[in-house]
Write a protein that holds these residues in place. Structure first.
Motif, PDB file in Angstrom:
ATOM      1  N   ALA A   1      38.862  36.745  41.379  1.00 49.86           N
ATOM      2  CA  ALA A   1      39.854  36.236  40.031  1.00 49.86           C
ATOM      3  C   ALA A   1      41.170  37.124  40.049  1.00 49.86           C
ATOM      4  CB  ALA A   1      38.954  36.747  38.777  1.00 49.86           C
TER       5      ALA A   1
ATOM      6  N   VAL B   1      42.442  34.488  32.872  1.00 53.32           N
ATOM      7  CA  VAL B   1      41.411  33.947  31.993  1.00 53.32           C
ATOM      8  C   VAL B   1      40.219  34.153  32.468  1.00 53.32           C
ATOM      9  CG1 VAL B   1      40.366  31.897  31.104  1.00 53.32           C
ATOM     10  CG2 VAL B   1      42.937  32.074  31.046  1.00 53.32           C
ATOM     11  N   ALA B   2      39.797  33.995  33.808  1.00 61.71           N
ATOM     12  CA  ALA B   2      38.460  34.334  34.466  1.00 61.71           C
ATOM     13  C   ALA B   2      38.245  35.972  34.354  1.00 61.71           C
ATOM     14  CB  ALA B   2      38.428  33.866  35.731  1.00 61.71           C
TER      15      ALA B   2
ATOM     16  N   ALA C   1      43.262  35.203  42.848  1.00 59.18           N
ATOM     17  CA  ALA C   1      43.791  34.190  42.492  1.00 59.18           C
ATOM     18  C   ALA C   1      44.616  34.163  41.408  1.00 59.18           C
ATOM     19  CB  ALA C   1      42.662  33.266  42.213  1.00 59.18           C
ATOM     20  N   ASN C   2      44.744  35.441  40.798  1.00 66.96           N
ATOM     21  CA  ASN C   2      45.708  35.605  39.601  1.00 66.96           C
ATOM     22  C   ASN C   2      45.077  34.893  38.309  1.00 66.96           C
ATOM     23  OD1 ASN C   2      47.464  37.110  38.279  1.00 66.96           O
ATOM     24  ND2 ASN C   2      49.225  35.551  38.891  1.00 66.96           N
ATOM     25  N   ASN C   3      43.782  34.719  38.404  1.00 73.86           N
ATOM     26  CA  ASN C   3      43.262  33.989  37.241  1.00 73.86           C
ATOM     27  C   ASN C   3      42.639  35.111  36.064  1.00 73.86           C
ATOM     28  OD1 ASN C   3      41.674  32.368  35.531  1.00 73.86           O
ATOM     29  ND2 ASN C   3      40.763  31.409  36.947  1.00 73.86           N
TER      30      ASN C   3
ATOM     31  N   GLN D   1      38.937  36.455  48.077  1.00 70.94           N
ATOM     32  CA  GLN D   1      38.827  35.093  47.787  1.00 70.94           C
ATOM     33  C   GLN D   1      37.430  34.408  48.193  1.00 70.94           C
ATOM     34  OE1 GLN D   1      42.611  33.293  48.935  1.00 70.94           O
ATOM     35  NE2 GLN D   1      43.419  33.942  47.246  1.00 70.94           N
TER      36      GLN D   1
END
Length: 116
Positions: free
Chosen positions: A39, A46-47, A42-44, A30
């Motif tokens: 990413a 989309v990114a 952060a479990n993102n 992070q």
């Protein structure tokens, strides 16, 4: 993938050690702003998908302990992220992910089994 995974690891100490290792790995990831590992941590999704479109090789970036983003995603139990990385591997011609090993010699499948 079942909604509630079955626990496969009989040795609780081995499982706890692996989870602790990847927990530290995720927290450190992070700190690296803009990385695929960040990413994932952060479990993102989309990114992650945007990064994969720009640079498919980011799926195989080696992080702390030599783990790939897939190592981290399976350790954290992020099913959608795992699917995103595996689909990217199949469609975007990323470097080999399923056979990648970290410094301990663990492949993502072993990490997943230990994290259950």
């Amino acid at each position: 993938i079942p909604a509630r995974p079955i626990r496969l690891v009989a040795d609780a100490d081995a499982r706890d050690a692996m989870l602790a290792r990847f927990g530290e790995y995720g927290r450190a990831a992070q700190l690296v702003s803009g990385s695929m590992h960040a990413a994932v941590a952060a479990n993102n999704v989309v990114a992650a998908r945007a990064m994969l479109r720009r640079r498919p090789a980011s799926a195989a970036d080696s992080g702390i302990e030599g783990g790939t983003p897939l190592h981290l995603a399976v350790a954290l139990g992020l099913v959608e992220m795992v699917e995103t990385l595996v689909v990217a591997h199949e469609t975007l011609e990323t470097p080999p992910l399923l056979e990648a090993v970290d410094v301990a010699g663990a492949r993502p499948l072993l990490v997943a089994a230990l994290a259950l």
